[in-house]
Design a protein around this motif. Sequence first.
Motif, PDB file in Angstrom:
ATOM      1  N   GLU A  22       0.903  -1.053  -0.123  1.00 44.75           N
ATOM      2  CA  GLU A  22       0.035  -0.014   0.245  1.00 44.75           C
ATOM      3  C   GLU A  22       0.916   1.266  -0.048  1.00 44.75           C
ATOM      4  N   GLY A  30       5.273   9.597  10.073  1.00 41.31           N
ATOM      5  CA  GLY A  30       4.937  10.120  11.551  1.00 41.31           C
ATOM      6  C   GLY A  30       4.985  11.728  11.280  1.00 41.31           C
TER       7      GLY A  30
ATOM      8  N   ASP C  15      -2.069  18.759  12.004  1.00 44.87           N
ATOM      9  CA  ASP C  15      -2.126  19.743  10.790  1.00 44.87           C
ATOM     10  C   ASP C  15      -3.893  19.647  10.541  1.00 44.87           C
ATOM     11  N   GLY C  40      -5.539   5.143   3.317  1.00 45.23           N
ATOM     12  CA  GLY C  40      -5.504   6.656   3.891  1.00 45.23           C
ATOM     13  C   GLY C  40      -7.131   6.605   4.712  1.00 45.23           C
ATOM     14  N   GLY C  42      -7.450   5.645   7.597  1.00 40.07           N
ATOM     15  CA  GLY C  42      -7.384   5.430   9.247  1.00 40.07           C
ATOM     16  C   GLY C  42      -7.045   4.468   9.855  1.00 40.07           C
ATOM     17  N   LYS C  43      -6.685   3.181   9.078  1.00 38.52           N
ATOM     18  CA  LYS C  43      -6.364   2.221   9.777  1.00 38.52           C
ATOM     19  C   LYS C  43      -5.294   2.196  10.524  1.00 38.52           C
ATOM     20  N   SER C  44      -3.966   2.742   9.815  1.00 42.73           N
ATOM     21  CA  SER C  44      -2.757   2.593  10.696  1.00 42.73           C
ATOM     22  C   SER C  44      -2.802   3.764  11.645  1.00 42.73           C
ATOM     23  N   THR C  45      -3.606   4.685  11.642  1.00 44.35           N
ATOM     24  CA  THR C  45      -3.796   5.784  12.639  1.00 44.35           C
ATOM     25  C   THR C  45      -4.547   4.930  14.044  1.00 44.35           C
TER      26      THR C  45
HETATM   27  N1  LIG Z   1       1.388  12.270  10.821  1.00 40.49           N
HETATM   28  C1  LIG Z   1       0.324  12.716   9.995  1.00 40.49           C
HETATM   29  N2  LIG Z   1      -0.145  14.142   9.911  1.00 40.49           N
HETATM   30  C2  LIG Z   1      -1.200  14.296   9.417  1.00 40.49           C
HETATM   31  N3  LIG Z   1      -1.897  13.498   8.698  1.00 40.49           N
HETATM   32  C3  LIG Z   1      -1.616  12.042   8.719  1.00 40.49           C
HETATM   33  C4  LIG Z   1      -0.762  11.777   9.212  1.00 40.49           C
HETATM   34  N4  LIG Z   1      -0.620  10.464   9.179  1.00 40.49           N
HETATM   35  C5  LIG Z   1      -1.704  10.123   8.555  1.00 40.49           C
HETATM   36  N5  LIG Z   1      -2.197  11.125   8.080  1.00 40.49           N
HETATM   37  C6  LIG Z   1      -3.564  11.348   7.340  1.00 40.49           C
HETATM   38  O1  LIG Z   1      -4.504  10.458   8.096  1.00 40.49           O
HETATM   39  C7  LIG Z   1      -5.450   9.745   7.138  1.00 40.49           C
HETATM   40  C8  LIG Z   1      -5.366   8.256   7.527  1.00 40.49           C
HETATM   41  O2  LIG Z   1      -3.941   7.989   7.606  1.00 40.49           O
HETATM   42  P1  LIG Z   1      -3.877   6.291   7.878  1.00 40.49           P
HETATM   43  O3  LIG Z   1      -4.102   5.921   9.146  1.00 40.49           O
HETATM   44  O4  LIG Z   1      -1.994   6.196   7.382  1.00 40.49           O
HETATM   45  O5  LIG Z   1      -4.503   5.518   6.703  1.00 40.49           O
HETATM   46  P2  LIG Z   1      -4.310   4.073   6.254  1.00 40.49           P
HETATM   47  O6  LIG Z   1      -3.219   3.210   7.138  1.00 40.49           O
HETATM   48  O7  LIG Z   1      -5.691   3.535   6.349  1.00 40.49           O
HETATM   49  O8  LIG Z   1      -3.908   4.218   4.770  1.00 40.49           O
HETATM   50  C9  LIG Z   1      -4.757  10.078   5.694  1.00 40.49           C
HETATM   51  O9  LIG Z   1      -5.692  10.929   5.294  1.00 40.49           O
HETATM   52  C10 LIG Z   1      -3.673  10.705   6.017  1.00 40.49           C
HETATM   53  O10 LIG Z   1      -3.071  11.692   5.158  1.00 40.49           O
END
Ligand SMILES: Nc1ncnc2c1ncn2[C@@H]1O[C@H](COP(=O)(O)OP(=O)(O)O)[C@@H](O)[C@H]1O
Lengths: 340, 281, 392
Positions: A22, A30, C15, C40, C42-45
């Motif tokens: 992905e 981060g 941000d 994107g 939000g899974k990783s988040t």
């Molecule tokens: N450190 C960060 N600062 C700002 N926005 C972030 C950051 N990390 C992720 N995002 C935003 O948060 C959303 C979810 O990201 P993420 O959890 O990485 O998605 P996934 O793992 O599902 O692909 C995305 O829109 C991404 O751009």
Amino acid sequence: MSGERLSEDQAAPGSPADGTAEPGPSPAGGSGRGGRTGGTRSGRRTLTEGQRSERRLALLLCAPAALVMIAVTGWPIIYSVWLSLQRYDLRFPADQEFVGLANYVEVLTSSYWWTSFGVTLLITVVSVAIELVLGMALALIMHRTIVGRGLVRTSALVPYGIVTVVAAFSWRYAWTPDTGYLANLFAPGSAPLTDQASALAIITLAEVWKTTPFMALLLMAGLALVPDDLLKAASMDGAGPWQRFIKVMVPVMKPAILVALLFRTLDAFRIFDNIYVLTSGAQDTSSVSILANTNLIQALNLGIGSTMSVLIFLSVALIAFVFVKLFGTAAPGSDTEGRR
Amino acid sequence: MAAFGGTDTRARKLRWSLLNTLVVVYALVPVLWIMSLSFKTPATLNDGNFIPREWTLENYRSILSTTEFLRALLNSIGIALIATAIAVVLGTMAAYAIARLQFPGKRLLVGVSLLIAMFPQISLVSPLFEIERTLGLFDTWPGLILPYITFSLPLAIYTLSAFFREIPWELEKAAKMDGATPGQAFLKVIAPLAAPGVFTTAILVFIFCWNDFLFALTLTSTERSRTVPVALSFFTGDSQFQDPTGSISAAAVVITVPIIVAVLFFQRRIVAGLTSGAVKG
Amino acid sequence: MSDIVLDRVTKRYPDGALAVQEVNIEIADGEFIILVGPSGCGKSTTLNMIAGLEDITSGELRIDGTVVNDRAPKDRDIAMVFQSYALYPHLSVRENMAFPLRLAKLDTATIDRKVNEAARILDLTQHLDRRPSNLSGGQRQRVAMGRAIVRNPKAFLMDEPLSNLDAKLRVQMRTSVSRLQKQLGTTTVYVTHDQTEAMTLGDRVVVMRGGVVQQIGAPQHLYEHPANLFVAGFIGSPAMNFVPAAVADGGLATALGEIRLTDRLRRAMERADAPREVILGIRPEHFEDASLVDDRMRAEGDVFTGLVDVVESMGSDKYVYYALDEKARSAELEELAADSGSSDVPASEGQLVTRLSAVSPVREGDHHEVWFDLGKVQLFDPSTGRNLTLEA
Ligand SMILES: Nc1ncnc2c1ncn2[C@@H]1O[C@H](COP(=O)(O)OP(=O)(O)O)[C@@H](O)[C@H]1O
Ligand SMILES: [Mg+2]
């Protein structure tokens, strides 16, 4: 939010097995990469605690370096502009007074200045041109050689690393009548360093010898960016070695070449050490740096010396400006975000 | 590439060997020449031979017995080491911020250091000369260390931020997940990975400081802080009648040795340092 | 081993980006739960918040009943496997796996025993003294798993742990991850963007979109009873076909022809206050070559005759693509297509995907008749995306 991620999505539910990595956040993710997506919309106005502390840390980390750089260059530059507007000769300190642009008039109407300026330009253009060619050859050798790569690279670093003054002495003694192995190369019994033309040639030689490896290393960085597949494709398309070089490598390397040229041009324009050792500026071989130094340190005329300093600074700024405008040279590091 | 067959490969190897030899000769001849001079006896000094006919260590013995040279050597080493240490520490801090943090003025900082990298040093000579005289820094170690730090900082910042960008920072997270405190994560994971870059940068900065002539020439006036490049250009020989060529050559060789050693041992790192900084354009 | 509860967990990045919104998930002890959704979403988040690598903006995270919002990662006793594996390049495989144990100040003998045990389970014994850079992708992946399991933590978090492997290895590793999890019985939260992985691995699957949980349920449940258009389109491969349908007297006018309303469909329409327009969804596998269907089945379905565009023979069955003349795509469908980042959720414009028996004689260019099972047809509200066919 989601629309902007559109192009990044590879894996669709329709293609279960082929959705590989992905293309989400890079490892550097981060905190390193804030202002995406929502950032432009609402990020400017509200600073959260996390963001504020990140900024505080960053400023704290950068402050010492920035302060030193500004203290040692910023203030002196202003001071030197001020000095250039004074009559200020350390041998006659009592005569110090504000003279406006008189120093500039004096310098710009002096034949010494223009001779030095011409000499500097000549050395700059000729040496950078030769370095580009030699440097490219050296870069190709270092990059592509199939034997003794370590040996070549190590040797090439010797001129880069060696103290310029040391190298300059080596060249000086090489061309000194009787002492040198090269002295009688062209005309027996001549003293090449005492004639303007041959002295300039030797200065250029010394400069080229010392800095070609640096140029070559910068170019090699560019070479590494040329994908091997591209060259293979070009040879499949019928391009010979020379065509591959001109039509494929050079265009791909263009940014690296321009950066190398910019760096070396500005560097060559400041030439000092080599001339100081080889001729001390005799026989009209002074560069502008040598001339300014003579006025400052030997003649102790701070007013005139500073005027020259300011003029040299302006010339360098002009060269940089021309490079950036004409060739669109991207300053290295100017693009710290993205792209790569 | 390998598909070109055996005899062809041998011819290619030969061709490359020739080219390589050319490079080696190009790079080493001036160095060998000054070494050769340093080993010549006064009598054979002016014979123009590339290889000494009579070898002697007299030149070394004579410079190593003068405080003029020894003091300069001490100055050179001390000043370059201190300047390198400070520049690397400050550069590391700034480069970390540039590579890892988001803050306003980042571009400005990068731009300013770029400007300084290209700055004509001679333009600083008159004001620094004047300012240092006023502040009492003229002809002192700090008087040289300061400009050295300033002009090597851009180099340090570029090289280090290029290195820092390569570090997979996810490791920091991994370490935290593995139970490390932020301090442990830095010490056990990030520092070992950053160390090679910092070391490389230190070599490059040291070479830069070691090489300087202009500042050392203009901002010093006595043995107190004069460095070797300047000192050797002032060598006059023991007496008025003596030719300083031998002493100058010997002194030149002495200050070349550390560079050769660094290049021999750390070729790979130096190349990586110089090229990584360059492609991050 | 423990249960993990996310209670209205929200994440807003510095941000301003709202990455995760009001997520409620209750993960039982020993459960293997999958977070799935497009990149994107939000899974990783979400995972990083569970890990403690990202702060929780609001809401509560409880592990074993204790609120751990403000605990540092190291104090949560959770192990994580990263997509990039995040192996320490300056340490050997053994040292990598021993790293968390060293930090926990275990004695050398115990560390050795645990590392050797993990290496044995993961078949890494002969690689213990190598550096990660000398390992293959699959081996590195296993080292990353090893570093997680040596600690015997309360839970495993895995962020796309297999997505850097090639397709074949991924399938193999999928099985071994699943087996390992069963064997250890450790609560596991697994993030993926690949619905096949989600379907095959998890006890339960959480489908996310734009930071919002769409549906939580067992894989089969999500497949059979998707809560909305998004889940319906996201789960299943090839994706469900969607066609707009207008209510006409006694039936639905669609690009598949006039479709009669069975009782089930009629009830669905009534529950939704008889809308004028709906979106009809039907999975490719609920089609069959009309000539291979007996009368009894025929009665439970409907038939459609269309121009065969492409036939892909998979051996076990055939994917047959029909060209549809479909003009009116609902805004919801467009958005959905954009959202999942691909044009084939819902079936790319004007195309119907069917999966027929391998014995079907269908050929490209034919006008061919297919049957579909009316019992499997789902109806969606075009404005909200809600699945109308779900019985309350
Ligand atoms: N450190 C960060 N600062 C700002 N926005 C972030 C950051 N990390 C992720 N995002 C935003 O948060 C959303 C979810 O990201 P993420 O959890 O990485 O998605 P996934 O793992 O599902 O692909 C995305 O829109 C991404 O751009
Ligand atoms: Mg992710």
